[in-house]
Design an enzyme around this catalytic site. Structure first.
Site, PDB file in Angstrom:
ATOM      1  N   TYR A 141       0.812  -1.216   0.000  1.00 32.50           N
ATOM      2  CA  TYR A 141       0.000   0.000   0.000  1.00 32.50           C
ATOM      3  C   TYR A 141       0.846   1.268   0.000  1.00 32.50           C
ATOM      4  CZ  TYR A 141      -3.840  -3.127   1.377  1.00 32.50           C
ATOM      5  OH  TYR A 141      -4.766  -4.136   1.423  1.00 32.50           O
ATOM      6  N   LYS A 186       4.080 -15.261   2.680  1.00 25.40           N
ATOM      7  CA  LYS A 186       3.978 -16.041   1.447  1.00 25.40           C
ATOM      8  C   LYS A 186       5.422 -16.314   1.020  1.00 25.40           C
ATOM      9  CE  LYS A 186       1.424 -17.754  -1.926  1.00 25.40           C
ATOM     10  NZ  LYS A 186       0.584 -18.947  -1.729  1.00 25.40           N
ATOM     11  N   ASP A 219      -2.414 -18.105   2.417  1.00 25.80           N
ATOM     12  CA  ASP A 219      -3.573 -18.848   1.894  1.00 25.80           C
ATOM     13  C   ASP A 219      -4.044 -19.883   2.923  1.00 25.80           C
ATOM     14  OD1 ASP A 219      -1.023 -19.704   1.290  1.00 25.80           O
ATOM     15  OD2 ASP A 219      -1.549 -20.707  -0.570  1.00 25.80           O
ATOM     16  N   ASP A 243      -4.871  -6.767   6.322  1.00 25.71           N
ATOM     17  CA  ASP A 243      -6.083  -6.061   5.922  1.00 25.71           C
ATOM     18  C   ASP A 243      -7.164  -7.081   5.553  1.00 25.71           C
ATOM     19  OD1 ASP A 243      -7.830  -4.118   5.137  1.00 25.71           O
ATOM     20  OD2 ASP A 243      -6.777  -3.566   3.301  1.00 25.71           O
ATOM     21  N   ASP A 247     -10.491  -8.661   8.208  1.00 23.09           N
ATOM     22  CA  ASP A 247     -11.916  -8.575   7.863  1.00 23.09           C
ATOM     23  C   ASP A 247     -12.556  -9.962   7.850  1.00 23.09           C
ATOM     24  OD1 ASP A 247     -11.867  -5.860   7.728  1.00 23.09           O
ATOM     25  OD2 ASP A 247     -12.899  -5.748   5.803  1.00 23.09           O
TER      26      ASP A 247
END
Ligand code: NAD
Length: 354
Positions: A141, A186, A219, A243, A247
């Site tokens: 970001y 990852k 994942d 992020d 959620d």
């Protein structure tokens, strides 16, 4: 000594939930005989409408000199088509940046009385008590980016220093909980993730030998949050993974209105806010759930005002209201049997004791 807290009600349901959070903070200050000066200031769309800037200089000045900041929510359809710099969300992003808030903490606990409101089966939710620790200022970001008509790129960058400081915070928080950290990356694909994993390993080997550390791919984390959420204690993530996963994890609780959050920097005031947005669809109706806002006051007392006992008292009062079967409409299983935002606040106050 007088402590100072700035409240930023913002937009939509922000002022409605901030009013209840403020009442709880005032009650705590009276119960503790602690002098807390509460100063309200403008942010977001309300600030745009009033002074043409989503983060007025005066608001920033108040925030910089406060011990802690509480924010309701910002945004709404009224400002959705404005230029980027004139959007309410810029107020919040600007504040996080100006205060160097690099860590976002989101606790997710499922209250036993609310197991039936979650999207998951009750047997999977038993014992769920997760603290998500998300890096907030690096990664995709905030990397170099660009776009032409036929091509676009965003870059993900992390430095050892950025990974070390968030790892250290996660390790220290795990010490106050069940002593386990799960770091998400990852590393099978990304170089930033390989640096992340190596740095987390080094910090924990040197400073947190007593903490159980595990690494999982993002994942797999998305899958395990649904299949075995009770196995997590502290979940440590970089910015974008956090992020998305936070959620996902918030849905375990049954309503966005329930959950609090804290954003912390190396020093200076922390920023405490419910995780929900301005909920324009229900704003002005007096039905918003103030739980996330009131529990954000509990985090504010714990992390910025050093009042752990008062923080526990707020959590217990909220739990008492839920145990009594009192619900705002987002959590109601029986239609018509709901209480308003203000009544929920009244019920919390009537159960608050130290
Ligand atoms: P939202 O969180 O505002 O609402 C999503 C859904 O959850 C809505 O149906 C809403 O009614 C419900 N909801 C949210 N909070 C609730 C509460 N306290 N009680 C009961 N129900 C609640 O998300 P959105 O609709 O995607 O965004 C609306 C606006 O909020 C947008 O402008 C967005 O940019 C902004 N936003 C702000 C923040 C923030 O201030 N930190 C965070 C997310 C979104």
């Amino acid at each position: 000594m007088t402590l100072s807290v700035v409240t930023l009600p913002g937009d939509g349901v922000g002022p409605e939930v901030t009013a209840q959070a403020t009442r709880v903070l005032q009650a705590i200050s009276e119960l503790l005989n602690l002098s807390i000066e509460i100063h309200e200031a403008l942010i977001g769309g309300a600030a745009l409408d009033s002074v043409g800037n989503p983060l007025p200089a005066q608001t920033l000045e108040y925030c910089r000199s406060a011990n802690a900041i509480f924010l309701g929510a910002v945004g709404g359809p009224k400002w959705a088509n404005a230029k980027v710099e004139l959007r309410p969300e810029q107020g919040l992003l600007g504040l996080r940046k100006a205060l160097g808030l690099f860590a976002n903490l989101r606790p997710i606990k499922i209250h036993p009385a609310l197991m039936d409101t979650s999207v998951l089966r009750p047997e999977l939710l038993k014992g769920v008590d997760i603290l998500m620790v998300r890096e907030l200022t690096g990664g995709l970001y905030f990397g170099k980016r660009g776009r032409s008509t036929s091509y676009a790129f965003d870059t993900c960058e992390y430095s050892v220093r950025e990974i070390e400081r968030i790892s250290r915070l996660a390790g220290n928080l795990a010490k106050t909980r069940r002593g386990k950290v799960t770091s998400v990356d990852k590393a099978n694909v990304l170089d930033t993730s390989r640096l992340w994993r190596d740095t987390v390993d080094q910090v924990f080997a040197a400073e947190f030998a007593d903490i159980e550390l595990e690494h999982i791919y993002v994942d797999a984390a998305a899958m395990y949050l649904l299949s075995r959420p009770a196995d997590f204690d502290v979940l440590l993530t970089e910015n974008m993974f956090g992020d998305i996963l936070s959620d996902e994890a918030s849905m375990l609780s049954g309503s966005l209105g329930l959950l609090p959050s804290a954003s912390l920097g190396a020093d200076g005031p922390g920023l405490f806010e419910p995780i929900h947005g301005s909920a324009p669809d229900i704003a002005g109706q007096g039905i918003a759930n103030p739980c996330g806002a009131i529990l954000s006051i509990s985090m504010l007392l714990r992390h910025s005002l050093d009042q752990p006992q008062a923080a526990d008292a707020v959590e217990q009062a909220v739990a008492g209201v839920l145990e009594a079967g009192l619900r705002t409409s987002d959590l109601a299983t029986i239609e018509g049997n709901t209480i308003s935002t203000t009544t929920f606040g009244d019920e919390v106050l009537s159960r608050l004791s130290l």
